[in-house]
Design a protein around this motif. Structure first.
Motif, PDB file in Angstrom:
ATOM      1  N   GLU A 112       0.968  -1.149  -0.082  1.00  0.00           N
ATOM      2  CA  GLU A 112      -0.108  -0.043  -0.002  1.00  0.00           C
ATOM      3  C   GLU A 112       0.542   1.242   0.067  1.00  0.00           C
ATOM      4  N   ILE A 113       0.406   2.507  -0.541  1.00  0.00           N
ATOM      5  CA  ILE A 113       1.115   3.639  -0.304  1.00  0.00           C
ATOM      6  C   ILE A 113       1.375   4.058   1.207  1.00  0.00           C
ATOM      7  N   ALA A 114       2.787   4.153   1.171  1.00  0.00           N
ATOM      8  CA  ALA A 114       3.194   4.453   2.492  1.00  0.00           C
ATOM      9  C   ALA A 114       3.645   5.913   2.631  1.00  0.00           C
ATOM     10  N   THR A 115       3.214   6.723   3.604  1.00  0.00           N
ATOM     11  CA  THR A 115       3.441   8.247   3.602  1.00  0.00           C
ATOM     12  C   THR A 115       4.487   8.645   4.811  1.00  0.00           C
ATOM     13  N   TYR A 116       5.429   9.406   4.457  1.00  0.00           N
ATOM     14  CA  TYR A 116       6.693   9.690   5.412  1.00  0.00           C
ATOM     15  C   TYR A 116       6.836  11.133   5.159  1.00  0.00           C
ATOM     16  N   ASP A 117       7.501  11.969   6.168  1.00  0.00           N
ATOM     17  CA  ASP A 117       7.735  13.512   6.176  1.00  0.00           C
ATOM     18  C   ASP A 117       8.243  13.673   4.583  1.00  0.00           C
ATOM     19  N   PHE A 118       8.907  12.955   3.849  1.00  0.00           N
ATOM     20  CA  PHE A 118       9.768  13.263   2.575  1.00  0.00           C
ATOM     21  C   PHE A 118       8.855  12.782   1.343  1.00  0.00           C
ATOM     22  N   GLY A 119       7.788  12.165   1.749  1.00  0.00           N
ATOM     23  CA  GLY A 119       6.837  11.771   0.546  1.00  0.00           C
ATOM     24  C   GLY A 119       6.202  10.418   0.569  1.00  0.00           C
ATOM     25  N   LYS A 120       5.662  10.040  -0.488  1.00  0.00           N
ATOM     26  CA  LYS A 120       4.712   8.865  -0.343  1.00  0.00           C
ATOM     27  C   LYS A 120       5.663   7.802  -1.296  1.00  0.00           C
ATOM     28  N   PHE A 121       5.435   6.488  -0.921  1.00  0.00           N
ATOM     29  CA  PHE A 121       6.106   5.472  -1.800  1.00  0.00           C
ATOM     30  C   PHE A 121       5.105   4.311  -1.834  1.00  0.00           C
ATOM     31  N   ILE A 122       5.329   3.433  -2.904  1.00  0.00           N
ATOM     32  CA  ILE A 122       4.705   2.274  -3.097  1.00  0.00           C
ATOM     33  C   ILE A 122       5.714   1.237  -4.034  1.00  0.00           C
ATOM     34  N   HIS A 123       5.566   0.119  -4.076  1.00  0.00           N
ATOM     35  CA  HIS A 123       6.482  -0.753  -4.704  1.00  0.00           C
ATOM     36  C   HIS A 123       5.625  -1.587  -5.544  1.00  0.00           C
ATOM     37  N   ILE A 124       6.242  -1.927  -6.950  1.00  0.00           N
ATOM     38  CA  ILE A 124       5.443  -2.662  -7.841  1.00  0.00           C
ATOM     39  C   ILE A 124       6.561  -3.633  -8.605  1.00  0.00           C
ATOM     40  N   MET A 125       6.115  -4.541  -9.175  1.00  0.00           N
ATOM     41  CA  MET A 125       7.028  -5.374 -10.070  1.00  0.00           C
ATOM     42  C   MET A 125       6.758  -5.097 -11.616  1.00  0.00           C
ATOM     43  N   ASP A 126       7.969  -5.011 -12.465  1.00  0.00           N
ATOM     44  CA  ASP A 126       7.672  -5.050 -13.920  1.00  0.00           C
ATOM     45  C   ASP A 126       7.727  -6.270 -14.430  1.00  0.00           C
ATOM     46  N   ALA A 127       7.622  -6.226 -15.865  1.00  0.00           N
ATOM     47  CA  ALA A 127       7.378  -7.340 -16.538  1.00  0.00           C
ATOM     48  C   ALA A 127       8.434  -8.545 -16.412  1.00  0.00           C
ATOM     49  N   GLU A 128       9.736  -8.015 -15.899  1.00  0.00           N
ATOM     50  CA  GLU A 128      10.905  -8.861 -15.956  1.00  0.00           C
ATOM     51  C   GLU A 128      11.227  -9.424 -14.486  1.00  0.00           C
ATOM     52  N   GLY A 129      10.357  -9.033 -13.348  1.00  0.00           N
ATOM     53  CA  GLY A 129      10.535  -9.500 -12.305  1.00  0.00           C
ATOM     54  C   GLY A 129      11.528  -8.535 -11.455  1.00  0.00           C
ATOM     55  N   ASN A 130      11.505  -7.213 -11.888  1.00  0.00           N
ATOM     56  CA  ASN A 130      12.423  -6.286 -11.166  1.00  0.00           C
ATOM     57  C   ASN A 130      11.459  -5.468 -10.091  1.00  0.00           C
ATOM     58  N   LYS A 131      11.768  -5.492  -9.057  1.00  0.00           N
ATOM     59  CA  LYS A 131      10.890  -4.581  -7.945  1.00  0.00           C
ATOM     60  C   LYS A 131      11.456  -3.305  -8.129  1.00  0.00           C
ATOM     61  N   ILE A 132      10.277  -2.531  -8.333  1.00  0.00           N
ATOM     62  CA  ILE A 132      10.665  -0.774  -8.501  1.00  0.00           C
ATOM     63  C   ILE A 132       9.863  -0.125  -7.316  1.00  0.00           C
ATOM     64  N   GLU A 133      10.544   0.776  -6.779  1.00  0.00           N
ATOM     65  CA  GLU A 133      10.067   1.780  -5.717  1.00  0.00           C
ATOM     66  C   GLU A 133       9.588   3.038  -6.401  1.00  0.00           C
ATOM     67  N   LEU A 134       8.249   3.293  -6.253  1.00  0.00           N
ATOM     68  CA  LEU A 134       7.723   4.517  -6.781  1.00  0.00           C
ATOM     69  C   LEU A 134       7.710   5.800  -5.625  1.00  0.00           C
ATOM     70  N   TRP A 135       8.269   6.771  -5.800  1.00  0.00           N
ATOM     71  CA  TRP A 135       8.075   7.741  -4.878  1.00  0.00           C
ATOM     72  C   TRP A 135       7.648   8.999  -5.190  1.00  0.00           C
ATOM     73  N   GLU A 136       6.657   9.695  -4.453  1.00  0.00           N
ATOM     74  CA  GLU A 136       6.103  11.058  -4.740  1.00  0.00           C
ATOM     75  C   GLU A 136       6.768  11.946  -3.858  1.00  0.00           C
ATOM     76  N   PRO A 137       7.677  12.787  -4.133  1.00  0.00           N
ATOM     77  CA  PRO A 137       8.336  13.709  -3.216  1.00  0.00           C
ATOM     78  C   PRO A 137       7.320  14.659  -2.666  1.00  0.00           C
ATOM     79  N   LYS A 138       7.283  15.175  -1.355  1.00  0.00           N
ATOM     80  CA  LYS A 138       6.468  16.094  -0.639  1.00  0.00           C
ATOM     81  C   LYS A 138       6.675  17.477  -1.345  1.00  0.00           C
TER      82      LYS A 138
END
Length: 138
Positions: A112-138
């Motif tokens: 799930e989206i996690a929110t911290y002082d420096f922004g929001k994060f979530i993790h997904i997998m791409d089609a090749e099995g790579n974990k990707i971290e998505l970060w929306e800065p504040k």
């Protein structure tokens, strides 16, 4: 002439990646690896154990953007379920709308989206099995 499809302005809210937020990779000896980079390449480790490469947003020069770089101990569970030796953090805008688009496209969402002082994060997998971290800065 500027290509509006490739620019990010202060008013653009299109859900998308806007840059690289971090590069993380496995190391057999993270402390020694960090020490080597500091000694030989002048890369200074910050209080969080990573390096922060700061730059200015070309469309909003007052905004400082950061790229984090850090070796992780080989086998660290933070990269799971990926079996790869690296993980890339992408800086994004409009994370909630992007997450809806990813769900519609059948992308594997790991948490799930996690929110911290420096922004929001979530993790997904791409089609090749790579974990990707998505970060929306504040």
């Amino acid at each position: 002439m500027e290509d509006s499809k490739n620019s990010t302005s202060a008013t653009d809210t299109t859900p998308k990646v806007t840059g690289i937020g971090g590069i993380f990779f496995f190391s057999d000896h993270p402390k020694e690896t960090k020490d080597w980079y500091a000694k030989n390449l002048g890369i200074e480790i910050n209080a969080w154990g990573s390096v922060s490469f700061d730059s200015r947003n070309i469309n909003n020069p007052e905004e400082v953007e950061s790229l984090q770089w850090s070796p992780f101990k080989k086998g660290d569970e933070y990269f799971s379920p990926s079996k790869k030796e690296f993980m890339i953090n992408y800086r994004v805008q409009n994370l909630e709308a992007l997450l809806e688009k990813l769900k519609e496209n059948g992308v594997t969402i790991l948490d799930e989206i996690a929110t911290y002082d420096f922004g929001k994060f979530i993790h997904i997998m791409d089609a090749e099995g790579n974990k990707i971290e998505l970060w929306e800065p504040k």
